[in-house]
Every structure is written in structure tokens, then in C-alpha cells.
Design a protein around this motif. Structure first.
Motif, short mmCIF file in Angstrom:
data_model
loop_
_atom_site.label_atom_id
_atom_site.label_comp_id
_atom_site.label_asym_id
_atom_site.label_seq_id
_atom_site.Cartn_x
_atom_site.Cartn_y
_atom_site.Cartn_z
N LYS A 1 3.23 1.98 -7.55
CA LYS A 1 3.53 1.73 -5.81
C LYS A 1 4.62 0.66 -5.97
N SER A 2 4.98 0.34 -4.48
CA SER A 2 6.30 0.05 -3.95
C SER A 2 6.29 -1.69 -5.00
N GLU A 3 7.41 -3.03 -5.78
CA GLU A 3 7.71 -3.86 -5.77
C GLU A 3 8.16 -4.26 -4.75
N PRO A 4 8.03 -5.49 -4.78
CA PRO A 4 9.14 -6.86 -4.22
C PRO A 4 10.62 -6.15 -4.05
N MET A 5 10.69 -5.67 -5.36
CA MET A 5 12.46 -5.94 -5.63
C MET A 5 13.16 -4.59 -5.11
N ASP A 6 12.14 -3.20 -4.62
CA ASP A 6 12.16 -2.34 -4.37
C ASP A 6 13.13 -2.32 -3.15
N GLN A 7 14.37 -1.60 -2.80
CA GLN A 7 15.43 -1.78 -1.52
C GLN A 7 14.49 -0.67 -0.70
N ASP A 8 13.70 0.58 -0.81
CA ASP A 8 13.32 1.63 -0.34
C ASP A 8 12.40 2.44 -1.91
N SER A 9 11.74 3.75 -0.57
CA SER A 9 10.99 4.33 -1.63
C SER A 9 11.85 5.29 -2.89
N VAL A 10 13.19 5.52 -1.99
CA VAL A 10 13.96 5.28 -3.40
C VAL A 10 14.48 4.77 -4.96
N SER A 11 14.35 3.49 -4.35
CA SER A 11 14.36 2.81 -5.43
C SER A 11 13.42 2.76 -6.33
N THR A 12 12.01 2.62 -5.85
CA THR A 12 10.94 3.00 -6.38
C THR A 12 10.62 3.88 -7.48
N ALA A 13 10.55 5.29 -6.53
CA ALA A 13 10.74 6.55 -7.84
C ALA A 13 11.61 6.60 -8.81
N LEU A 14 13.37 6.02 -8.58
CA LEU A 14 13.85 5.99 -10.15
C LEU A 14 13.76 4.95 -10.47
N ARG A 15 12.89 3.73 -10.12
CA ARG A 15 12.63 2.12 -11.08
C ARG A 15 11.13 2.68 -12.33
N GLU A 16 10.64 3.56 -11.17
CA GLU A 16 9.16 3.98 -12.27
C GLU A 16 9.99 5.19 -13.54
N ALA A 17 10.27 6.29 -13.07
CA ALA A 17 11.34 6.73 -13.61
C ALA A 17 11.19 6.56 -14.97
N LYS B 1 0.86 -1.33 0.48
CA LYS B 1 0.16 -0.20 -0.25
C LYS B 1 0.94 1.41 -0.02
N THR B 2 2.09 0.59 0.01
CA THR B 2 3.16 2.45 -0.44
C THR B 2 3.63 2.10 -1.78
N ALA B 3 3.47 3.93 -2.65
CA ALA B 3 4.02 4.23 -3.66
C ALA B 3 4.82 5.46 -3.36
N ALA B 4 6.11 5.81 -4.54
CA ALA B 4 7.17 6.34 -4.02
C ALA B 4 7.07 7.08 -5.77
N VAL B 5 7.45 8.73 -5.63
CA VAL B 5 7.55 9.68 -7.01
C VAL B 5 9.17 10.20 -7.12
N LEU B 6 9.02 10.67 -7.89
CA LEU B 6 10.43 11.36 -8.28
C LEU B 6 9.81 12.77 -8.30
N LEU B 7 10.12 13.45 -7.49
CA LEU B 7 10.12 15.30 -8.08
C LEU B 7 11.41 15.68 -8.52
N LEU B 8 11.64 15.31 -9.64
CA LEU B 8 12.98 15.19 -10.22
C LEU B 8 13.26 17.04 -11.21
N LEU B 9 13.91 17.98 -10.23
CA LEU B 9 13.96 19.14 -10.38
C LEU B 9 15.50 19.73 -11.49
N PHE B 10 15.38 20.61 -12.22
CA PHE B 10 16.78 20.68 -13.14
C PHE B 10 16.44 22.51 -12.77
N GLU B 11 17.48 22.88 -13.52
CA GLU B 11 17.92 24.45 -13.74
C GLU B 11 17.80 24.81 -14.72
#
Length: 264
Positions: free
Chosen positions: A57-73, A18-28
Motif C-alpha cells: 500500500k501507498s504511504e503518505p511519504m511516497d511521492q508516487d507509485s514508483v516510490s511505493t514499489a521501490l520502498r516495498e521491494a 486505497k492505492t498500492a504499487a508492485v514492482l515487476l522486476l525483470l532480469f535476463e
């Protein structure tokens, strides 16, 4: 903020499914801090055609929220998670989606703006990739000062009467009937609104150390961290099932009979 610290501490008690992560990708670009956004594919079952941050959404192979966000991106935009141009800044306190997903925003800065131009929409997941000035989330009129291109007024992307910003209040029945103010901001593509708007608002408030030019919350609306805390509380203290209710309901007839006997 104490409530956000508590929320981060309690996040581990929420089921990973029931968890998920999003990537807030900033650039200038040209001295303006911008955030990468997507327009979700119209073929998707949930939120088709709406603006989103890359994530899921988080997948079993994701180590943490950072892994989830980068995988989805990577899946949605083709962003190389191993790129040396990516720099992890922080994670924001998790937000609650309308589906009661606990969504953790992962803030990353990309030091090569050209990498953003190389991003490609994932077929079946993303229709468009675009960007928006982060500060303009706090003050929608900034897009005029910056001469930002905007979606056509009256079009599918901006069907509202207002020029740059519109809002409406509703009741969030999924979460204790709480009030919710929906904000919508005009962009060069689909409007920013809902959960994506809430996440970007917090990020912009932290980055620029100022508030919004509009009234942020509806009367009696709980702040995002309170909603997430309620979801965790409800998970740890679920409502009784109908069967439990039936079997725990006192036998009124038996009680009346006992009272009658004791009064004789």
C-alpha cells in the motif's frame, strides 16, 4: 488502448489510502527474461503463503507509485532502490485487487543478474524469493522446454491434479457480481495465480506481442481495466446508506390518501 488511457487519467481521483504499487522486476539469465517473485509469509493476515510481486500500500511519504514499489521491494527483499543497475521501464495501467485497492505495476529492469542473488526475504513478510520465465506465463509448457525446476506435484505448493496449469471460474461478488477466471501456474515454489497472474499476463503480452495458449477470460468476464473503472465510479457515486434509503422512501400511505382525496 483507450480504456487503459482513461483508467490512468482517473487514477488520481482514487484515495491514496486505497492505492498500492508492485514492482515487476525483470532480469535476463541465460538468454531468458525472468521476473522476481516472492512467497508471502504464512504469518501475514492477508494472502499468507501466496505468490506475490514485491509491493504494498501507498504511504503518505511516497511521492508516487514508483516510490511505493521501490520502498516495498527494499522492505520485503532488500533491493537497493538507489542501485545503478535498476532501470525504470514503465508503469502499467492499475489493477483492482479483491480488497478494492488500486494497484499500479511498476516495471523495472535490473541489468546485473547477480543482484537478484543478493536479495534476502524480509522477516515476517516474505518466506521465499524466486523467479519465473516471463513468457511461461503465456505458455505454461515452456517451463519444460527450459528445464525449469518445479515444485513437487501433490505438495503444498502444487496440490492440483494438472501438471502445469489449472483454472476455475467464480463470481466476484465484491464487484457487481462479475465473472472471474482464476489461473494457476506451477513454478519452482508457490504457484502464480490471481492478481499477480493477471499483472504478469499483461506484461508478458506487451513484451512478447502475443496472447495466451489458454482461454484468458471466463464468459462475460470484464477486462481488468473495466473492474478498476467500476471501482472508481463506485467511489465517486457511492451507494446510499440505509438511513438515506429510509428517508428517501415514499410514504405509501400518504400517497394513497392523496390519491383517494383527488378521486373524490
Amino acid at each position: 488502448m483507450p480504456e487503459e488511457r482513461t483508467l490512468i487519467d482517473l487514477k488520481s481521483s482514487y484515495p491514496k489510502a486505497k492505492t498500492a504499487a508492485v514492482l515487476l522486476l525483470l532480469f535476463e539469465k541465460q538468454g531468458v527474461l525472468r521476473v522476481v517473485l516472492t512467497t508471502r509469509s504464512k504469518t501475514l493476515r492477508t494472502h499468507p503463503g501466496q505468490t506475490a510481486l514485491p509491493g504494498g500500500k501507498s504511504e503518505p511519504m511516497d511521492q508516487d507509485s514508483v516510490s511505493t514499489a521501490l520502498r516495498e521491494a527494499y522492505e520485503e527483499c532488500g533491493l537497493d532502490p538507489s542501485s545503478s543497475s535498476l532501470h525504470l521501464i514503465s508503469q502499467l495501467p492499475p489493477f483492482l485487487s479483491q480488497w478494492k485497492l488500486l494497484v499500479t505495476p511498476v516495471v523495472v529492469f535490473i541489468d546485473n543478474a547477480a543482484c537478484v542473488d543478493d536479495l534476502k526475504p524480509g522477516v515476517g513478510e516474505v518466506d521465499r524469493i524466486f523467479s519465473h520465465p516471463l513468457e511461461a506465463v503465456l505458455d505454461p509448457s515452456l517451463v519444460l522446454t527450459l528445464n525449469e525446476p518445479l515444485s513437487e506435484k501433490g505438495s503444498e505448493d502444487w496440490p492440483y491434479v494438472e501438471e502445469l496449469y489449472t483454472t476455475s471460474d467464480t463470481t466476484w461478488t465484491q464487484m457487481r457480481g462479475s465473472a472471474y477466471r482464476m489461473h494457476r501456474v506451477r513454478t519452482c515454489a508457490s504457484p502464480i495465480k490471481g492478481l499477480t497472474m493477471d499483472i504478469l499476463t499483461l506484461a508478458a503480452q506487451i513484451a512478447y506481442e502475443k496472447g495466451t495458449t489458454y482461454t484468458r477470460y471466463a464468459p462475460n468476464q470484464p477486462i481488468p481495466s473495466q473492474l478498476a473503472l467500476w471501482a472508481i465510479e463506485d467511489l465517486n457515486n457511492p451507494l446510499p446508506t440505509m438511513d438515506q434509503v429510509v428517508h428517501s422512501t415514499p410514504d405509501i400511505g400518504a400517497m394513497a390518501s392523496r390519491e383517494h382525496e383527488s378521486s373524490r
